[in-house]
Design a protein around this motif. Structure first.
Motif, PDB file in Angstrom:
ATOM      1  N   LEU A  80       0.836  -1.204   0.000  1.00 18.37           N
ATOM      2  CA  LEU A  80       0.000   0.000   0.000  1.00 18.37           C
ATOM      3  C   LEU A  80       0.867   1.249   0.000  1.00 18.37           C
ATOM      4  CD1 LEU A  80      -2.895  -1.041   2.385  1.00 18.37           C
ATOM      5  CD2 LEU A  80      -2.918  -0.809  -0.101  1.00 18.37           C
ATOM      6  N   LEU A  81       1.927   1.183   0.787  1.00 22.21           N
ATOM      7  CA  LEU A  81       2.843   2.310   0.872  1.00 22.21           C
ATOM      8  C   LEU A  81       3.436   2.607  -0.505  1.00 22.21           C
ATOM      9  CD1 LEU A  81       3.861   4.054   3.178  1.00 22.21           C
ATOM     10  CD2 LEU A  81       5.889   2.616   3.291  1.00 22.21           C
ATOM     11  N   THR A  82       3.913   1.556  -1.160  1.00 27.72           N
ATOM     12  CA  THR A  82       4.499   1.719  -2.490  1.00 27.72           C
ATOM     13  C   THR A  82       3.483   2.347  -3.429  1.00 27.72           C
ATOM     14  OG1 THR A  82       5.692  -0.308  -2.047  1.00 27.72           O
ATOM     15  CG2 THR A  82       5.779   0.502  -4.294  1.00 27.72           C
ATOM     16  N   LEU A  83       2.266   1.843  -3.344  1.00 27.63           N
ATOM     17  CA  LEU A  83       1.207   2.323  -4.220  1.00 27.63           C
ATOM     18  C   LEU A  83       0.982   3.822  -4.039  1.00 27.63           C
ATOM     19  CD1 LEU A  83      -0.275   0.385  -6.036  1.00 27.63           C
ATOM     20  CD2 LEU A  83      -2.248   0.587  -4.535  1.00 27.63           C
ATOM     21  N   VAL A  84       0.876   4.224  -2.775  1.00 24.64           N
ATOM     22  CA  VAL A  84       0.619   5.640  -2.485  1.00 24.64           C
ATOM     23  C   VAL A  84       1.776   6.498  -3.003  1.00 24.64           C
ATOM     24  CG1 VAL A  84       0.389   7.327  -0.631  1.00 24.64           C
ATOM     25  CG2 VAL A  84      -0.854   5.158  -0.518  1.00 24.64           C
ATOM     26  N   ILE A  85       2.990   6.051  -2.718  1.00 29.16           N
ATOM     27  CA  ILE A  85       4.145   6.832  -3.157  1.00 29.16           C
ATOM     28  C   ILE A  85       4.162   6.944  -4.680  1.00 29.16           C
ATOM     29  CG2 ILE A  85       6.661   6.949  -3.173  1.00 29.16           C
ATOM     30  CD1 ILE A  85       6.651   5.543  -0.493  1.00 29.16           C
ATOM     31  N   VAL A  86       3.898   5.816  -5.347  1.00 24.76           N
ATOM     32  CA  VAL A  86       3.906   5.826  -6.815  1.00 24.76           C
ATOM     33  C   VAL A  86       2.895   6.841  -7.329  1.00 24.76           C
ATOM     34  CG1 VAL A  86       3.315   4.502  -8.869  1.00 24.76           C
ATOM     35  CG2 VAL A  86       4.759   3.483  -7.125  1.00 24.76           C
ATOM     36  N   VAL A  87       1.698   6.814  -6.766  1.00 22.07           N
ATOM     37  CA  VAL A  87       0.658   7.724  -7.240  1.00 22.07           C
ATOM     38  C   VAL A  87       1.086   9.179  -7.032  1.00 22.07           C
ATOM     39  CG1 VAL A  87      -1.701   8.526  -6.804  1.00 22.07           C
ATOM     40  CG2 VAL A  87      -1.216   6.089  -6.940  1.00 22.07           C
ATOM     41  N   VAL A  88       1.625   9.464  -5.855  1.00 25.05           N
ATOM     42  CA  VAL A  88       2.069  10.832  -5.581  1.00 25.05           C
ATOM     43  C   VAL A  88       3.127  11.259  -6.596  1.00 25.05           C
ATOM     44  CG1 VAL A  88       3.302  12.282  -3.932  1.00 25.05           C
ATOM     45  CG2 VAL A  88       1.483  10.747  -3.139  1.00 25.05           C
ATOM     46  N   ILE A  89       4.110  10.386  -6.785  1.00 26.54           N
ATOM     47  CA  ILE A  89       5.182  10.727  -7.722  1.00 26.54           C
ATOM     48  C   ILE A  89       4.626  10.938  -9.122  1.00 26.54           C
ATOM     49  CG2 ILE A  89       7.269   9.866  -8.851  1.00 26.54           C
ATOM     50  CD1 ILE A  89       7.985   8.497  -6.259  1.00 26.54           C
ATOM     51  N   LEU A  90       3.727  10.032  -9.514  1.00 23.19           N
ATOM     52  CA  LEU A  90       3.138  10.140 -10.852  1.00 23.19           C
ATOM     53  C   LEU A  90       2.544  11.525 -11.063  1.00 23.19           C
ATOM     54  CD1 LEU A  90       1.344   6.724 -11.439  1.00 23.19           C
ATOM     55  CD2 LEU A  90       3.364   7.615 -12.594  1.00 23.19           C
ATOM     56  N   PHE A  91       1.824  11.990 -10.055  1.00 25.34           N
ATOM     57  CA  PHE A  91       1.188  13.301 -10.194  1.00 25.34           C
ATOM     58  C   PHE A  91       2.218  14.418 -10.229  1.00 25.34           C
ATOM     59  CE2 PHE A  91      -2.789  11.217  -9.392  1.00 25.34           C
ATOM     60  CZ  PHE A  91      -3.637  11.959 -10.190  1.00 25.34           C
ATOM     61  N   LEU A  92       3.281  14.235  -9.465  1.00 26.70           N
ATOM     62  CA  LEU A  92       4.319  15.256  -9.456  1.00 26.70           C
ATOM     63  C   LEU A  92       5.003  15.329 -10.811  1.00 26.70           C
ATOM     64  CD1 LEU A  92       5.989  14.841  -5.963  1.00 26.70           C
ATOM     65  CD2 LEU A  92       4.451  16.653  -6.767  1.00 26.70           C
ATOM     66  N   VAL A  93       5.200  14.164 -11.419  1.00 27.63           N
ATOM     67  CA  VAL A  93       5.956  14.115 -12.669  1.00 27.63           C
ATOM     68  C   VAL A  93       5.116  14.587 -13.852  1.00 27.63           C
ATOM     69  CG1 VAL A  93       7.131  12.605 -14.310  1.00 27.63           C
ATOM     70  CG2 VAL A  93       7.503  12.321 -11.873  1.00 27.63           C
ATOM     71  N   ASP A  94       3.954  13.972 -14.023  1.00 28.06           N
ATOM     72  CA  ASP A  94       3.162  14.343 -15.182  1.00 28.06           C
ATOM     73  C   ASP A  94       1.700  13.985 -14.937  1.00 28.06           C
ATOM     74  OD1 ASP A  94       3.425  15.234 -18.107  1.00 28.06           O
ATOM     75  OD2 ASP A  94       2.093  13.480 -18.176  1.00 28.06           O
ATOM     76  N   VAL A  95       0.886  14.988 -14.885  1.00 32.51           N
ATOM     77  CA  VAL A  95      -0.512  14.757 -14.498  1.00 32.51           C
ATOM     78  C   VAL A  95      -1.281  13.886 -15.507  1.00 32.51           C
ATOM     79  CG1 VAL A  95      -2.700  15.842 -13.908  1.00 32.51           C
ATOM     80  CG2 VAL A  95      -0.563  16.832 -13.096  1.00 32.51           C
ATOM     81  N   PRO A  96      -1.256  14.185 -16.808  1.00 35.79           N
ATOM     82  CA  PRO A  96      -2.032  13.344 -17.740  1.00 35.79           C
ATOM     83  C   PRO A  96      -1.622  11.870 -17.695  1.00 35.79           C
ATOM     84  CG  PRO A  96      -1.320  15.343 -18.824  1.00 35.79           C
ATOM     85  CD  PRO A  96      -0.624  15.328 -17.511  1.00 35.79           C
ATOM     86  N   LEU A  97      -0.320  11.603 -17.619  1.00 38.72           N
ATOM     87  CA  LEU A  97       0.113  10.202 -17.548  1.00 38.72           C
ATOM     88  C   LEU A  97      -0.390   9.550 -16.267  1.00 38.72           C
ATOM     89  CD1 LEU A  97       3.784   9.640 -18.751  1.00 38.72           C
ATOM     90  CD2 LEU A  97       1.662   8.619 -19.564  1.00 38.72           C
ATOM     91  N   ALA A  98      -0.309  10.311 -15.190  1.00 35.96           N
ATOM     92  CA  ALA A  98      -0.767   9.801 -13.906  1.00 35.96           C
ATOM     93  C   ALA A  98      -2.244   9.442 -13.961  1.00 35.96           C
ATOM     94  CB  ALA A  98      -0.506  10.826 -12.809  1.00 35.96           C
ATOM     95  N   VAL A  99      -3.005  10.289 -14.646  1.00 40.38           N
ATOM     96  CA  VAL A  99      -4.446  10.038 -14.754  1.00 40.38           C
ATOM     97  C   VAL A  99      -4.716   8.719 -15.470  1.00 40.38           C
ATOM     98  CG1 VAL A  99      -6.599  10.843 -15.772  1.00 40.38           C
ATOM     99  CG2 VAL A  99      -5.092  12.447 -14.585  1.00 40.38           C
ATOM    100  N   ARG A 145       3.141  13.290 -25.608  1.00 36.53           N
ATOM    101  CA  ARG A 145       3.699  14.329 -24.763  1.00 36.53           C
ATOM    102  C   ARG A 145       5.199  14.506 -24.990  1.00 36.53           C
ATOM    103  NH1 ARG A 145       0.497  16.619 -21.549  1.00 36.53           N
ATOM    104  NH2 ARG A 145       2.110  17.274 -20.115  1.00 36.53           N
ATOM    105  N   ILE A 146       5.864  13.385 -25.351  1.00 33.34           N
ATOM    106  CA  ILE A 146       7.279  13.539 -25.693  1.00 33.34           C
ATOM    107  C   ILE A 146       7.385  14.403 -26.935  1.00 33.34           C
ATOM    108  CG2 ILE A 146       9.328  12.328 -26.543  1.00 33.34           C
ATOM    109  CD1 ILE A 146       8.522  10.031 -24.683  1.00 33.34           C
ATOM    110  N   GLY A 147       6.447  14.161 -27.815  1.00 32.60           N
ATOM    111  CA  GLY A 147       6.398  14.991 -29.018  1.00 32.60           C
ATOM    112  C   GLY A 147       6.194  16.450 -28.651  1.00 32.60           C
ATOM    113  N   LEU A 148       5.405  16.689 -27.641  1.00 32.50           N
ATOM    114  CA  LEU A 148       5.132  18.076 -27.240  1.00 32.50           C
ATOM    115  C   LEU A 148       6.255  18.639 -26.369  1.00 32.50           C
ATOM    116  CD1 LEU A 148       1.360  17.680 -26.313  1.00 32.50           C
ATOM    117  CD2 LEU A 148       2.296  18.855 -28.312  1.00 32.50           C
ATOM    118  N   VAL A 149       7.207  17.721 -26.063  1.00 34.33           N
ATOM    119  CA  VAL A 149       8.378  18.066 -25.245  1.00 34.33           C
ATOM    120  C   VAL A 149       7.987  18.450 -23.805  1.00 34.33           C
ATOM    121  CG1 VAL A 149      10.678  19.107 -25.315  1.00 34.33           C
ATOM    122  CG2 VAL A 149       9.328  19.021 -27.387  1.00 34.33           C
ATOM    123  N   ALA A 150       6.797  18.103 -23.397  1.00 31.27           N
ATOM    124  CA  ALA A 150       6.438  18.380 -22.017  1.00 31.27           C
ATOM    125  C   ALA A 150       7.072  17.330 -21.113  1.00 31.27           C
ATOM    126  CB  ALA A 150       4.930  18.350 -21.853  1.00 31.27           C
TER     127      ALA A 150
END
Lengths: 584, 593
Positions: free
Chosen positions: B156-175, B279-284
């Motif tokens: 569960l801990l890993t899951l939560v951390i992953v989700v948080v990081i995902l949002f920090l890194v890139d919101v659309p991918l995280a979604v 998104r890589i194409g968009l260079v974001a």
């Protein structure tokens, strides 16, 4: 001698089509799974190339390859489903067939063999060993085939994609294999110690709780507690030892897997910088390395499964190779019920139980057999239905050696109440009709009445339909005995053998039953073994056995007159009855 | 889907209570627990460090074309991997240590409790069930600690951390990834419910088949006598096929589960590739972040896949815990009264005053029994089977308590003594002495510190030294399988020695009924004389010689005391004793005479 693997594989032919389809699915699943990273590789390499060129990637191209990867995964999953469903299904079919034949075989093993083995041992062969054999014939074979197919295919693809990365990626994989090879025996040993310690705790607890009375009366709770504490501590240490070995194994595998990632990105990365590989290649290699880790790890326990399966099959084979009860000759006339025993000497495993027995019981008469515990009474009557085989030419029914009667016909002609009143856990009715399923309600009623079971049925909540035994009501010893008696009386057989059938019933009930039996036995040959004189008093002929020999023989009056052991028994019983009747 | 959820909720309430009680066993190890939790957090972070570092290596090294950067980041990666390896090892050791300590506490506590249960509890509960409580059930509980709780927390801990990081890194991918979470969790739980059901059905059929086999093998003689082998075989085949059908169902579910999870992961992965490509194409989004994502996904699905398995372990462990607490909640023997006395020695005066007693209410085994035994007196109790002789023993050593009347020793009600102190001063020599697995020494001393010389003297006094010293290892020889290696007579002498070692003030003897050879008989009689010397003794007698040497004889019948006196007095009375004597010893005397 049966080959051990043939023992289970001989059931395979009817299922060969399923097996073939199972292997087709397996091949397909390996192919699909191995192809998936290729699509991703193409997609990523394309994006990378386009991005380097500074233009936008065409989403359709990426979508095509991503879609292809999804389709391949779906197909791979589907074939994987069929692989498991079909192959595991076959292993369950083989198991079912093997178990059926094993059960059949055990049902027909001679008593002399069954006496020498414990029921628990037979059961463990019919359960644990059959399961071990299935694991070897099913999952083990499937994993083995999967590994055998997957390893060369994936390795081939890796080398096809990039020889250098592939070569280096092999190193950590080899490391995992070697680690497991090296650690497996230690792991096994450590977990064996844990199992042993637990078994010890279990045995100690069993003993300690069984001896609760002694523990309490000698106030030795502290000692018991100290003892179990010590063993629990040992167990704790054994578990920690196992955790250390396991920790080393898992940590090493984790580390080696990381090394794999390192190798791929270090070697692959340098190539990518040089322009000899794409990022897609790196990602594909990551996936391939992952795919090979599992077969490496599986190999160890698959080999273990096969070893255990072989051991299990050997134990099953030991039982299956035992010869069955010998059937008698072909059809012969109906049994009248005349019994003759000539010069019978018999024993088990070299211990002589009966010696020089000569007896003649004419059809329709009653023989009473008395004697001390262990004098051979039960053995004598168990030879008639050939529960044990007497020597040829000693035991005759209607002048024909018991060996020359077809076994089924011989036993059908004998209704018996064995010494131990064993009932199956089913309704009382079905227990009573066990020997004769077509018995009418009237006939059941008559048997119940003769066995003096009517008052008991009134006490049971559902009367005749009450389920008894493990999954039902527990009957008292006397009730069991009388149900067992009713079961024998429901069978219309010319010979009736009663092996101490009234030991657990009180004197009044005994008298009532004996009255019914007299009438019932008038047309039949009856052999009655008893501890109490009252049960044999009215017999046409009585023998008293002493250490396997006939010590006294005659009618009740004659034997009392003789003034020997029989007369003493009779006198003691009178006293006993007198005491029983006393009211303080 | 509803079914599975409702199940979870129903068992939930009871589970919370059980969990609460379990936590009390964890409390003493809170430092270990704190260490473990810290380790879990660090470990989860280190697991995620790897993908991030690789992402950097790709972004700054490969894409930017710097071999040095690539080398640097991969070095960092190795460092992280090493750290993770060490952490994973430590975590396993700590989890095991804590889990094992907790179950050690539970097991020893349970064991102590079971020995404090009243005798009636032992008569009601099969020994096998009690053994299962201290073994299998405790093991299931261990599983909770070793693989259940720690793993679930970590996942569960890993899951939560992953989700948080995902949002920090890139919101659309995280979604994209997050959209899959309820899907996978829901699927895993729903399917888990299905599999559990199939599994339970299979277990049911299996135990039915095994039960049938067990019965068939036990009743094989009856089957043969009534010629019903074919019938039994048919019954077996029916169950065999039912089991097979249940197993096919189980295989179907199991086979389906993995491909479905794979499919879901594949869809998410494809989504990541698509969105990422755009998104890589968009260079974001840089390559470093993309690779980071990609590798995170590998860790992302792992915990979700076996969520259902873990859930099973948890449930099994809680069920086991409930059974264990069930035993712990069974009342112990009545505690001693606060003012109970613990005598160092007893004079040995026994009195039963209007004692009535029953094991089962309404079925009295003793009715209004009264008698006295003076200090140093030997009293024999005789009577037919079921007269209530053995119950008197149980009352004296307080295995049971009277329904009415009182049992008094030295003029004091036995309930006013400390139970264990009383039992120490009263030795009971049973018909079939219960011998434990262990050495002769242990079986004689029964946990007390007994000197070598004392042990030998006791054995010599009751003539047990002869055969003990002939054994391999003498007093240290092991007793196998409850004393199967000893004859009846030897066991009797051993139990005499055991009683003598404890030097009781009151001796209660349940004499063996089985006959022994004349030489052994002589030894036993002589040993008995020495044993009884200077003690109050109550003997349930079966041997004529024992009865004759008693100071007084009590005759029991149907739970009542009906005659008492000396041998000759009672014979002269011509009552029950006279008849019993004729019945039991008529033959004996004839044989001897």
């Amino acid at each position: 001698m049966l080959d051990r693997w043939r023992l289970i594989l001989r059931y395979l032919p009817p299922y060969r089509r399923i097996v073939v389809w199972g292997f087709v699915s397996l091949t397909a699943s390996v192919a699909m799974i191995a192809a998936t990273p290729l699509c991703i590789r193409v997609a990523l390499n394309y994006v990378e190339a386009v991005a380097k060129a500074g233009s936008r990637p065409d989403l359709q191209t990426v979508a095509f390859w991503a879609g292809a990867a999804v389709v391949l995964t779906v197909l791979g999953g589907l074939s994987g489903f069929f692989k498991r469903y079909l192959l595991m299904g076959v292993s369950r079919r083989l198991e079912t067939d093997l178990r059926r034949d094993l059960f059949h075989h055990i049902q027909h093993l001679p008593r002399s063999y069954l006496d020498g083995v414990r029921t628990g041992d037979l059961l463990s062969r019919a359960t644990a060993d059959v399961e071990a054999a299935r694991l070897a014939a099913g999952p083990a074979m499937m994993y083995l085939a999967d590994a055998a197919l997957r390893t060369p295919v994936v390795l081939g693809l890796m080398f096809f994609l990039n020889v250098e990365i592939a070569t280096f990626a092999l190193l950590p994989l080899g490391g995992i294999f070697v680690t497991l090879l090296f650690m497996a025996p230690r792991l096994k040993e450590a977990s064996r110690v844990v199992q042993d310690q637990l078994a010890e705790i279990s045995a100690r607890a069993q003993e300690s709780f069984s001896g609760a009375r002694v523990v309490k009366t000698f106030a030795m709770e502290h000692r018991e507690q100290r003892d179990i504490d010590a063993r629990s501590i040992d167990y704790l240490h054994a578990n920690r030892r196992l955790a250390r070995v396991r920790g080393v194994v898992w940590a090493s595998i984790g580390f080696l897997t990381s090394c794999g990632v390192l190798v791929i990105f270090l070697v692959g990365g340098r190539q990518a910088i040089a322009g000899d590989a794409g990022i897609g290649d790196l990602v594909a290699f990551l996936a391939y390395q992952f795919m090979l880790t599992w077969p490496m790890m599986a190999l160890g326990f698959v080999l273990g499964m096969i070893q255990r399966g072989a051991a299990g099959l050997d134990r099953i084979r030991e039982v299956m190779e035992q010869p069955l009860e010998v059937e008698g000759d072909a059809d012969v006339p109906a049994v009248r019920g005349e019994i003759e025993i000539k010069g019978l000497t018999f024993g088990y495993n070299g211990d002589r139980v009966l010696s020089g027995i000569d007896l003649k019981v004419s059809a329709g008469s009653t023989l009473g057999i008395v004697g001390a515990t262990g004098s051979g009474k039960s053995t004598l009557v168990s030879l008639l239905p050939r529960l044990y085989d007497p020597p040829p030419g000693t035991v005759f029914i209607d002048g024909r050696d018991v060996h020359e009667w077809p076994l089924a016909q011989l036993r059908a002609a004998i209704a018996a109440v064995p010494q131990e009143a064993f009932l199956y856990s089913r309704s009382v009715r079905r227990n009573i009709t066990f020997g004769r399923q077509d018995a009418t309600d009237d006939e059941i009623e008559a048997a119940v009445l003769r066995a003096h079971l009517t008052p008991d049925l009134g006490q049971l909540s559902e009367g005749l339909e009450t389920v008894v035994g493990e999954r039902g009501v527990t009957l008292s010893g006397g009730q069991k005995q009388r149900t067992s008696l009713a079961r024998a009386l429901a069978v219309d057989a010319p010979i009736l053998i009663l092996d101490d059938p009234l030991s657990a019933v009180d004197t009044e009930t005994e008298a009532a039953i004996l009255g019914h039996l007299k009438e019932f036995g008038a047309q039949r040959t009856v052999l009655i073994v008893a501890h109490r004189i009252s049960a044999v008093r009215d017999a046409d002929h009585i023998v008293l056995l002493d250490e396997g020999r006939i010590a006294e023989a005659g009618t009740h009056a004659e034997l009392v007159e003789l003034g020997g052991a029989y007369a003493r028994m009779a006198r003691a019983q009178e006293l006993e009855e007198e005491i029983e009747r006393l009211e303080p | 889907m509803n079914g599975a959820w409702r199940n979870v909720e129903e068992s939930g309430r009871a589970s919370w209570r059980t969990t609460g009680r379990l936590l009390r066993y964890v409390a003493p190890h809170r430092w270990l627990l704190t260490g473990l939790v810290t380790l879990l957090v660090v470990y989860s972070l280190s697991t995620l460090a790897g993908p991030w570092v690789v992402g950097k290596a790709v972004g700054e090294g490969v894409i930017d074309g710097s071999v040095e950067k690539l080398g640097f980041w991969m070095l960092v990666f190795m460092g992280a991997a090493l750290l993770r390896t060490i952490l994973s090892y430590c975590q396993m050791q700590l989890t095991t240590l804590m889990g094992q300590r907790v179950i050690y506490d539970v097991r020893t506590r349970l064991f102590r409790h079971i020995h404090r249960l009243p005798m009636s509890a032992f008569n009601k509960t099969p020994i096998g069930t009690l053994v299962t409580r201290v073994t299998s059930d405790v093991e299931a509980l261990a599983e909770l600690f070793s693989s259940g709780v720690a793993a679930v927390c970590q996942d569960l801990l890993t899951l939560v951390i992953v989700v948080v990081i995902l949002f920090l890194v890139d919101v659309p991918l995280a979604v994209v990834v997050l959209a899959a979470v309820p899907l996978i969790v829901g699927f895993s739980l729903w399917f888990g419910g299905r599999m559990r059901k199939a599994f339970r059905a299979e277990r049911g059929r299996l135990s039915e088949l095994n039960g049938y086999q067990h019965e068939a093998f036990t009743g094989i003689t009856v089957t043969r006598l009534f010629g019903r082998e074919a019938h039994m075989q048919a019954g077996f085949e029916k169950r065999n096929l039912a089991l097979r059908a249940a197993r096919f169902k189980m295989i179907f579910n199991f086979s389906l589960f993995w491909p479905m999870v794979e499919l879901l992961s594949a869809l998410v992965t494809a989504g990541v590739v698509l969105v990422g490509a755009q998104r890589i194409g968009l260079v974001a989004l840089g390559w470093d972040d993309f690779i980071f994502f990609w590798m995170l996904l590998m860790h992302f699905f792992e915990p979700l896949r076996d969520l259902s398995d873990k859930f099973n372990v948890l449930q099994a462990a809680l069920a086991a815990a409930e059974r264990i607490f069930g035993v712990l909640d069974t009342e112990e023997e009545e505690v001693d009264r606060p003012d109970a006395v613990a005598p160092k020695r007893l004079r040995g005066e026994i009195e039963l005053r209007n004692v009535s007693f029953s094991y089962v209410p309404g079925e009295p085994v003793l009715r209004d029994v009264s008698f006295e035994v003076a200090p140093g007196e030997t009293v024999a109790i005789v009577g037919p089977t079921g007269a209530g002789k053995t119950s008197i023993i149980s009352l004296l050593s307080r295995l049971w308590d009277v329904d009415e009347g009182s049992v008094r020793i030295d003029g004091r009600d036995v309930r006013d003594y400390e139970r264990r102190a009383l039992r120490r001063r009263i030795s009971v020599v049973l018909q079939d002495p219960f011998l434990f697995d262990g050495t002769i020494r242990q079986n004689l001393a029964l946990g007390r510190e007994i000197g070598d010389e004392e042990l030998r003297r006791a054995a010599r006094t009751v003539h047990a030294d002869g055969f003990i010293e002939r054994l391999d290892g003498a007093y240290d020889a092991t007793v196998a399988e409850r004393g199967a290696n000893f004859s009846v007579g030897q066991k009797q002498l051993l139990s005499f020695a055991r009683a003598l070692v404890h030097d009781p003030d009151v001796l209660i003897l349940d004499e063996a009924t089985s006959s022994v050879d004349t030489e052994t008989e002589r030894l036993i009689q002589d040993a008995l004389d020495r044993l009884l010397e200077g003690r109050t003794a109550l003997v349930i007698a079966h041997r004529l010689s024992t009865i004759r040497r008693a100071d007084r004889i009590l005759v029991m019948h149907h739970g009542r005391l009906c005659e008492q006196g000396t041998h000759n007095e009672l014979l002269a009375q011509g009552g029950l004793y006279a008849r019993l004597h004729a019945l039991s010893f008529g033959a004996q005397e004839r044989r001897v005479g």
